[in-house]
Design a protein around this motif. Structure first.
Motif, PDB file in Angstrom:
ATOM      1  N   THR A 110       0.797  -1.327  -0.100  1.00  0.00           N
ATOM      2  CA  THR A 110       0.031   0.010  -0.006  1.00  0.00           C
ATOM      3  C   THR A 110       0.828   1.142  -0.028  1.00  0.00           C
ATOM      4  OG1 THR A 110      -1.600  -1.022   1.248  1.00  0.00           O
ATOM      5  CG2 THR A 110      -1.766   1.263   1.632  1.00  0.00           C
ATOM      6  N   ALA A 112       0.788   5.428   0.275  1.00  0.00           N
ATOM      7  CA  ALA A 112       0.176   6.532   0.558  1.00  0.00           C
ATOM      8  C   ALA A 112       0.862   7.980   0.094  1.00  0.00           C
ATOM      9  CB  ALA A 112      -0.293   6.877   1.942  1.00  0.00           C
ATOM     10  N   THR A 113       0.077   8.895  -0.582  1.00  0.00           N
ATOM     11  CA  THR A 113       0.911   9.881  -1.078  1.00  0.00           C
ATOM     12  C   THR A 113       0.444  11.368  -0.500  1.00  0.00           C
ATOM     13  OG1 THR A 113       1.903  10.965  -3.192  1.00  0.00           O
ATOM     14  CG2 THR A 113      -0.295  10.138  -3.220  1.00  0.00           C
ATOM     15  N   VAL A 135      -0.594   5.613  -7.515  1.00  0.00           N
ATOM     16  CA  VAL A 135      -1.486   6.535  -6.596  1.00  0.00           C
ATOM     17  C   VAL A 135      -1.300   7.892  -7.061  1.00  0.00           C
ATOM     18  CG1 VAL A 135      -1.767   7.217  -4.338  1.00  0.00           C
ATOM     19  CG2 VAL A 135      -0.826   4.879  -4.526  1.00  0.00           C
ATOM     20  N   TYR A 145      -4.970  13.152   1.060  1.00  0.00           N
ATOM     21  CA  TYR A 145      -3.940  11.995   0.584  1.00  0.00           C
ATOM     22  C   TYR A 145      -4.584  10.902  -0.068  1.00  0.00           C
ATOM     23  CZ  TYR A 145      -1.817  14.683   4.422  1.00  0.00           C
ATOM     24  OH  TYR A 145      -1.168  15.671   5.119  1.00  0.00           O
ATOM     25  N   GLU A 146      -3.998  10.485  -0.856  1.00  0.00           N
ATOM     26  CA  GLU A 146      -4.247   9.186  -1.831  1.00  0.00           C
ATOM     27  C   GLU A 146      -3.710   8.134  -1.477  1.00  0.00           C
ATOM     28  OE1 GLU A 146      -7.017   9.366  -3.789  1.00  0.00           O
ATOM     29  OE2 GLU A 146      -7.350  11.586  -3.510  1.00  0.00           O
ATOM     30  N   THR A 147      -4.401   6.892  -1.461  1.00  0.00           N
ATOM     31  CA  THR A 147      -3.520   5.495  -1.298  1.00  0.00           C
ATOM     32  C   THR A 147      -3.975   4.703  -2.352  1.00  0.00           C
ATOM     33  OG1 THR A 147      -5.454   4.599   0.212  1.00  0.00           O
ATOM     34  CG2 THR A 147      -3.827   5.948   1.189  1.00  0.00           C
ATOM     35  N   SER A 149      -3.352   0.161  -3.237  1.00  0.00           N
ATOM     36  CA  SER A 149      -2.915  -1.263  -2.774  1.00  0.00           C
ATOM     37  C   SER A 149      -2.906  -1.894  -4.036  1.00  0.00           C
ATOM     38  CB  SER A 149      -3.530  -1.653  -1.700  1.00  0.00           C
ATOM     39  OG  SER A 149      -3.684  -0.968  -0.696  1.00  0.00           O
ATOM     40  N   ALA A 174       6.085   9.446  -0.976  1.00  0.00           N
ATOM     41  CA  ALA A 174       5.174   8.377  -0.384  1.00  0.00           C
ATOM     42  C   ALA A 174       5.214   8.894   1.207  1.00  0.00           C
ATOM     43  CB  ALA A 174       5.568   7.124  -0.473  1.00  0.00           C
ATOM     44  N   TRP A 178       1.899   5.177   6.692  1.00  0.00           N
ATOM     45  CA  TRP A 178       0.413   4.937   6.049  1.00  0.00           C
ATOM     46  C   TRP A 178       1.165   4.017   4.663  1.00  0.00           C
ATOM     47  CZ3 TRP A 178      -3.848   6.278   7.933  1.00  0.00           C
ATOM     48  CH2 TRP A 178      -4.023   7.226   8.746  1.00  0.00           C
ATOM     49  N   SER A 179       2.271   3.853   4.582  1.00  0.00           N
ATOM     50  CA  SER A 179       2.686   2.912   3.159  1.00  0.00           C
ATOM     51  C   SER A 179       3.416   1.740   3.935  1.00  0.00           C
ATOM     52  CB  SER A 179       3.799   3.797   2.469  1.00  0.00           C
ATOM     53  OG  SER A 179       3.120   4.999   2.049  1.00  0.00           O
TER      54      SER A 179
END
Length: 186
Positions: A110, A112-113, A135, A145-147, A149, A174, A178-179
């Motif tokens: 996963t 997250a950015t 992402v 924030y966008e994620t 997976s 990233a 969260w990643s």
């Protein structure tokens, strides 16, 4: 009565019943008296009761330790905070998982950015791309924030290596914690 005994016996011992009947075991007393001998023979024949079989556990989970900013295309994304590493297959220094044994493995990662940034990755086995994850925090409105997976299942040989690489060039970010990257042997 003997049919009922055989039926229950088959449910408990499966294929072992046929083997015991071939050896002339006629009752439960004979079975108990000769259990160690039969068990030894079965082990030598590589027969093992599935209920007693211990499964080798290989599993890991790691998160990004710090923001990843502007790494180069094809650089390994190193997930440095390890929360689980049973079987010691994941190396948090290199970001690579090396299969301790042959088998089928499942991997999930996963990313997250930050809002306004992108992060594209690919999972590779022995340097060969298998799956991708993109992402895009540049679209949408506000400061979201966008994620994203991805999951892949791979057949691996002992010492095959899996890692997550950056896939593309540009301004990428990233988020830590969260990643994550995880995997386990099926």
């Amino acid at each position: 009565m003997s049919f009922l005994f055989v039926s229950k016996f088959e449910k408990l011992y499966g294929a072992g019943l046929f083997f015991l009947l071939l050896l002339g075991v006629s009752g439960i007393d004979d079975f108990i008296a000769n259990y160690d001998k039969y068990h030894s023979v079965c082990k030598k024949m590589v027969y093992q009761d599935k209920q007693c079989e211990e499964k080798e556990v290989i599993a890991f989970h790691a998160r990004l330790s710090t923001n990843m900013r502007n790494i180069k295309d094809k650089d390994v994304v190193v997930f440095g905070t390890v929360t689980l590493n049973t079987g010691k297959g994941y190396n948090p220094t290199t970001g690579k998982f090396t299969a301790p044994s042959r088998g089928h493995y499942s991997f999930t990662w996963t990313i997250a950015t930050d809002a306004g940034y992108m992060f594209s990755t690919q999972l590779v086995i022995n340097g060969n791309p298998v799956s991708y994850n993109h992402v895009n925090g540049k679209t949408g409105s506000g400061n979201n924030y966008e994620t994203g997976s991805s999951t892949v299942i791979l057949k691996m040989e002992k010492n095959d290596v899996v890692s997550i690489l950056l896939h593309d060039a540009g301004v990428f970010v990233a988020r830590p914690d969260w990643s994550s990257f995880s995997g386990f042997k099926l």
